[in-house]
Design a protein around this motif. Structure first.
Motif, PDB file in Angstrom:
ATOM      1  N   THR A 136      10.183  29.173  -8.510  1.00  0.00           N
ATOM      2  CA  THR A 136       9.349  28.059  -8.996  1.00  0.00           C
ATOM      3  C   THR A 136       9.008  27.110  -7.854  1.00  0.00           C
ATOM      4  OG1 THR A 136      10.455  28.186 -11.139  1.00  0.00           O
ATOM      5  CG2 THR A 136       9.260  26.160 -10.650  1.00  0.00           C
ATOM      6  N   TRP A 137       9.966  26.911  -6.960  1.00  0.00           N
ATOM      7  CA  TRP A 137       9.764  25.970  -5.858  1.00  0.00           C
ATOM      8  C   TRP A 137       8.759  26.506  -4.840  1.00  0.00           C
ATOM      9  CZ3 TRP A 137      11.568  21.334  -6.755  1.00  0.00           C
ATOM     10  CH2 TRP A 137      12.629  21.203  -7.664  1.00  0.00           C
ATOM     11  N   LEU A 138       8.693  27.831  -4.693  1.00  0.00           N
ATOM     12  CA  LEU A 138       7.696  28.414  -3.800  1.00  0.00           C
ATOM     13  C   LEU A 138       6.297  28.168  -4.342  1.00  0.00           C
ATOM     14  CD1 LEU A 138       7.127  30.166  -1.288  1.00  0.00           C
ATOM     15  CD2 LEU A 138       7.316  32.178  -2.773  1.00  0.00           C
ATOM     16  N   VAL A 139       6.136  28.321  -5.649  1.00  0.00           N
ATOM     17  CA  VAL A 139       4.847  28.062  -6.283  1.00  0.00           C
ATOM     18  C   VAL A 139       4.472  26.586  -6.138  1.00  0.00           C
ATOM     19  CG1 VAL A 139       3.577  28.105  -8.460  1.00  0.00           C
ATOM     20  CG2 VAL A 139       5.163  29.962  -7.898  1.00  0.00           C
ATOM     21  N   LEU A 140       5.445  25.710  -6.360  1.00  0.00           N
ATOM     22  CA  LEU A 140       5.185  24.272  -6.236  1.00  0.00           C
ATOM     23  C   LEU A 140       4.775  23.910  -4.812  1.00  0.00           C
ATOM     24  CD1 LEU A 140       5.206  21.421  -7.397  1.00  0.00           C
ATOM     25  CD2 LEU A 140       7.655  21.301  -6.910  1.00  0.00           C
ATOM     26  N   GLY A 141       5.476  24.472  -3.819  1.00  0.00           N
ATOM     27  CA  GLY A 141       5.140  24.173  -2.434  1.00  0.00           C
ATOM     28  C   GLY A 141       3.766  24.682  -2.042  1.00  0.00           C
ATOM     29  N   GLY A 142       3.463  25.942  -2.407  1.00  0.00           N
ATOM     30  CA  GLY A 142       2.158  26.511  -2.072  1.00  0.00           C
ATOM     31  C   GLY A 142       1.028  25.854  -2.821  1.00  0.00           C
ATOM     32  N   VAL A 199      13.914  27.501   0.076  1.00  0.00           N
ATOM     33  CA  VAL A 199      14.611  28.196   1.162  1.00  0.00           C
ATOM     34  C   VAL A 199      16.102  28.321   0.865  1.00  0.00           C
ATOM     35  CG1 VAL A 199      15.370  27.934   3.563  1.00  0.00           C
ATOM     36  CG2 VAL A 199      12.954  27.676   2.989  1.00  0.00           C
ATOM     37  N   VAL A 200      16.730  27.231   0.433  1.00  0.00           N
ATOM     38  CA  VAL A 200      18.182  27.285   0.226  1.00  0.00           C
ATOM     39  C   VAL A 200      18.546  28.002  -1.068  1.00  0.00           C
ATOM     40  CG1 VAL A 200      18.573  25.207   1.583  1.00  0.00           C
ATOM     41  CG2 VAL A 200      18.245  24.989  -0.876  1.00  0.00           C
ATOM     42  N   ILE A 208       6.119  18.287  -0.651  1.00  0.00           N
ATOM     43  CA  ILE A 208       5.953  19.696  -0.293  1.00  0.00           C
ATOM     44  C   ILE A 208       7.103  20.166   0.585  1.00  0.00           C
ATOM     45  CG2 ILE A 208       4.490  21.307   0.989  1.00  0.00           C
ATOM     46  CD1 ILE A 208       2.098  19.610   0.043  1.00  0.00           C
ATOM     47  N   ALA A 209       7.512  19.330   1.537  1.00  0.00           N
ATOM     48  CA  ALA A 209       8.651  19.695   2.394  1.00  0.00           C
ATOM     49  C   ALA A 209       9.911  19.860   1.550  1.00  0.00           C
ATOM     50  CB  ALA A 209       8.857  18.621   3.460  1.00  0.00           C
ATOM     51  N   PHE A 210      10.093  18.994   0.563  1.00  0.00           N
ATOM     52  CA  PHE A 210      11.257  19.092  -0.322  1.00  0.00           C
ATOM     53  C   PHE A 210      11.216  20.381  -1.132  1.00  0.00           C
ATOM     54  CE2 PHE A 210      13.024  18.339  -4.598  1.00  0.00           C
ATOM     55  CZ  PHE A 210      14.349  18.110  -4.268  1.00  0.00           C
ATOM     56  N   ALA A 211      10.043  20.713  -1.692  1.00  0.00           N
ATOM     57  CA  ALA A 211       9.915  21.935  -2.490  1.00  0.00           C
ATOM     58  C   ALA A 211      10.197  23.177  -1.653  1.00  0.00           C
ATOM     59  CB  ALA A 211       8.510  22.008  -3.102  1.00  0.00           C
ATOM     60  N   VAL A 212       9.663  23.208  -0.443  1.00  0.00           N
ATOM     61  CA  VAL A 212       9.885  24.359   0.425  1.00  0.00           C
ATOM     62  C   VAL A 212      11.355  24.473   0.809  1.00  0.00           C
ATOM     63  CG1 VAL A 212       9.366  25.356   2.684  1.00  0.00           C
ATOM     64  CG2 VAL A 212       7.523  24.376   1.301  1.00  0.00           C
ATOM     65  N   THR A 232       0.843  -1.193   0.000  1.00  0.00           N
ATOM     66  CA  THR A 232       0.000   0.000   0.000  1.00  0.00           C
ATOM     67  C   THR A 232       0.880   1.246   0.000  1.00  0.00           C
ATOM     68  OG1 THR A 232      -0.108  -0.027   2.422  1.00  0.00           O
ATOM     69  CG2 THR A 232      -1.847  -1.175   1.225  1.00  0.00           C
ATOM     70  N   ILE A 233       0.455   2.239  -0.729  1.00  0.00           N
ATOM     71  CA  ILE A 233       1.197   3.489  -0.837  1.00  0.00           C
ATOM     72  C   ILE A 233       0.519   4.538   0.039  1.00  0.00           C
ATOM     73  CG2 ILE A 233       2.010   5.302  -2.391  1.00  0.00           C
ATOM     74  CD1 ILE A 233       1.903   3.287  -4.654  1.00  0.00           C
ATOM     75  N   ASP A 234       1.263   5.094   0.965  1.00  0.00           N
ATOM     76  CA  ASP A 234       0.731   6.132   1.847  1.00  0.00           C
ATOM     77  C   ASP A 234       0.922   7.478   1.146  1.00  0.00           C
ATOM     78  OD1 ASP A 234      -0.070   7.778   3.891  1.00  0.00           O
ATOM     79  OD2 ASP A 234       0.929   6.612   5.458  1.00  0.00           O
ATOM     80  N   LEU A 235      -0.046   7.863   0.330  1.00  0.00           N
ATOM     81  CA  LEU A 235       0.078   9.081  -0.468  1.00  0.00           C
ATOM     82  C   LEU A 235       0.222  10.349   0.363  1.00  0.00           C
ATOM     83  CD1 LEU A 235      -2.375   8.402  -3.438  1.00  0.00           C
ATOM     84  CD2 LEU A 235       0.122   8.475  -3.479  1.00  0.00           C
ATOM     85  N   PRO A 236      -0.512  10.513   1.478  1.00  0.00           N
ATOM     86  CA  PRO A 236      -0.301  11.720   2.274  1.00  0.00           C
ATOM     87  C   PRO A 236       1.144  11.889   2.750  1.00  0.00           C
ATOM     88  CG  PRO A 236      -2.357  10.690   2.906  1.00  0.00           C
ATOM     89  CD  PRO A 236      -1.672   9.739   1.974  1.00  0.00           C
ATOM     90  N   VAL A 237       1.799  10.786   3.123  1.00  0.00           N
ATOM     91  CA  VAL A 237       3.197  10.873   3.544  1.00  0.00           C
ATOM     92  C   VAL A 237       4.077  11.281   2.363  1.00  0.00           C
ATOM     93  CG1 VAL A 237       5.173   9.563   4.402  1.00  0.00           C
ATOM     94  CG2 VAL A 237       2.911   9.232   5.425  1.00  0.00           C
ATOM     95  N   ILE A 238       3.807  10.691   1.197  1.00  0.00           N
ATOM     96  CA  ILE A 238       4.587  11.036   0.007  1.00  0.00           C
ATOM     97  C   ILE A 238       4.417  12.508  -0.342  1.00  0.00           C
ATOM     98  CG2 ILE A 238       4.793  10.640  -2.481  1.00  0.00           C
ATOM     99  CD1 ILE A 238       4.060   7.717  -1.959  1.00  0.00           C
ATOM    100  N   TRP A 239       3.183  12.993  -0.286  1.00  0.00           N
ATOM    101  CA  TRP A 239       2.945  14.394  -0.621  1.00  0.00           C
ATOM    102  C   TRP A 239       3.514  15.335   0.434  1.00  0.00           C
ATOM    103  CZ3 TRP A 239       2.125  17.237  -4.611  1.00  0.00           C
ATOM    104  CH2 TRP A 239       1.628  16.657  -5.767  1.00  0.00           C
ATOM    105  N   ALA A 240       3.493  14.916   1.684  1.00  0.00           N
ATOM    106  CA  ALA A 240       4.127  15.726   2.730  1.00  0.00           C
ATOM    107  C   ALA A 240       5.619  15.863   2.451  1.00  0.00           C
ATOM    108  CB  ALA A 240       3.895  15.099   4.099  1.00  0.00           C
ATOM    109  N   PHE A 241       6.236  14.771   2.003  1.00  0.00           N
ATOM    110  CA  PHE A 241       7.658  14.819   1.662  1.00  0.00           C
ATOM    111  C   PHE A 241       7.903  15.708   0.455  1.00  0.00           C
ATOM    112  CE2 PHE A 241      11.211  13.254  -0.883  1.00  0.00           C
ATOM    113  CZ  PHE A 241      12.254  13.367   0.020  1.00  0.00           C
TER     114      PHE A 241
END
Length: 335
Positions: A60-66, A22-23, A14-18, A3-12
């Protein structure tokens, strides 16, 4: 069956994009904050030319995260945005001023000082607003029946101001080490000196925020100091100390590239600490990533697009930085 835990994947995702935002935009904003410390026109031109080819792609990453937050976790977006309207508006206005100043200062020479001020002021406002928003999220927001229940000024607290100032210091250190990597001569020497001072300030800021955070919630205290969690969480401050020692050594050796990338490592460790504090909540102490998630089919459909989009953005970004690699000198550059 797997089973794929999609919310965890999407949390990762979004966290990656943000984090990438930031950097990558962090050193750009840091350069703006440093601008008043370099009064010579030639130095300011070099500073802007060092980042001119890549700065607009960073957002671009800010747009992707938001956008990803709104689509993948609509409940969290609906709760957090009303709580952060003011700092978000200030951040966007700061980014607008910074972006306009990038181009206009090269064309309106008689009013260049005004655009220099807009560049510095916009960078400072955007950074401070981002740090304050982070602090406001970390301290938690009031939620009643899946709606934001707080007031207009709940985001403004001593802790959010602390995180805002800390991010200003961190971005400025990124900007200084970027100048160490991209410039030479007197400008580079000045950047080295500032890097020493800003490193001390950043380590102090990391220490103060780290001490203050567990007092925000019992859950934070248990996450960091409860047994057996402490066995793993203790690795973060140990790693921070090790990276700080390496960064100090690289500055002492006057290395070109190491200070910047070691500063990025400090940001990564600080970001990891933030993740340790918040997980599994996307709205701290109130809404988990599973409670805030959009329907499974929606997240699965978007995942296909992101699987194509992110590698393309990463590839283009890497290519752009490679093309414009090397030192930037007076009289040379993008403009």
């Amino acid at each position: 069956m797997i089973t794929i835990d999609l919310p965890v994947i999407w949390a990762f995702i979004i966290a990656f994009a943000v984090f990438v935002y930031v950097v990558m935009d962090g050193f750009d904003l840091g350069l703006g904050i440093l601008f008043p410390l370099f009064p010579k026109k030639a130095d300011r031109d070099v500073i802007m030319n060092s980042v001119a080819p890549v700065w607009d792609g960073n957002e671009t990453w800010l747009v992707l995260g938001g956008g990803g937050l709104m689509a993948a976790f609509p409940l969290a977006y609906a709760v957090l945005m009303p709580a952060l309207y003011t700092p978000m508006i200030v951040m966007l206005l700061g980014l607008v001023f910074r972006g306009v100043a990038f181009e206009f200062r090269w064309r309106t020479r008689s009013e260049r000082n005004k655009w220099d001020l807009a560049f510095a002021g916009g960078s400072l406002l955007a950074t401070l607003a981002q740090g304050i928003a982070l602090g406001a999220i970390l301290q938690g927001v009031r939620v009643t029946e899946r709606h934001y229940a707080g007031g207009w000024w709940d985001w403004l607290t001593p802790f959010s101001i602390l995180t805002g100032i800390s991010l200003v210091i961190g971005y400025t250190l990124l900007g200084a080490t970027w100048l160490v990597m991209k410039t030479d001569g007197e400008l580079r020497a000045r950047a080295y000196h500032l890097s020493w001072l800003l490193l001390v300030a950043m380590l102090c800021a990391i220490g103060i925020v780290s001490i203050a955070t567990p007092f925000l919630s019992v859950q934070y205290t248990q996450r960091w100091f409860g047994w057996p969690n402490i066995i793993l969480t203790a690795l973060v401050p140990i790693a921070v100390a090790a990276v700080s020692a390496l960064l100090t050594r690289s500055l002492a050796n006057k290395d070109d590239y190491k200070p910047f990338f070691l500063t990025l490592a400090l940001f990564a460790l600080s970001y990891a600490g933030l993740g340790i504090s918040m997980y599994p909540y996307i709205v701290p102490q109130t809404i988990t990533i599973w409670q805030a998630a959009s329907p499974h089919n929606t997240q699965l459909f978007m995942l296909g697009g992101v699987a194509i989009l992110i590698p393309l953005i990463l590839g283009y970004t890497a290519w752009a930085y490679w093309v414009f690699r090397g030192k930037v000198r007076a009289g040379q550059g993008y403009h």
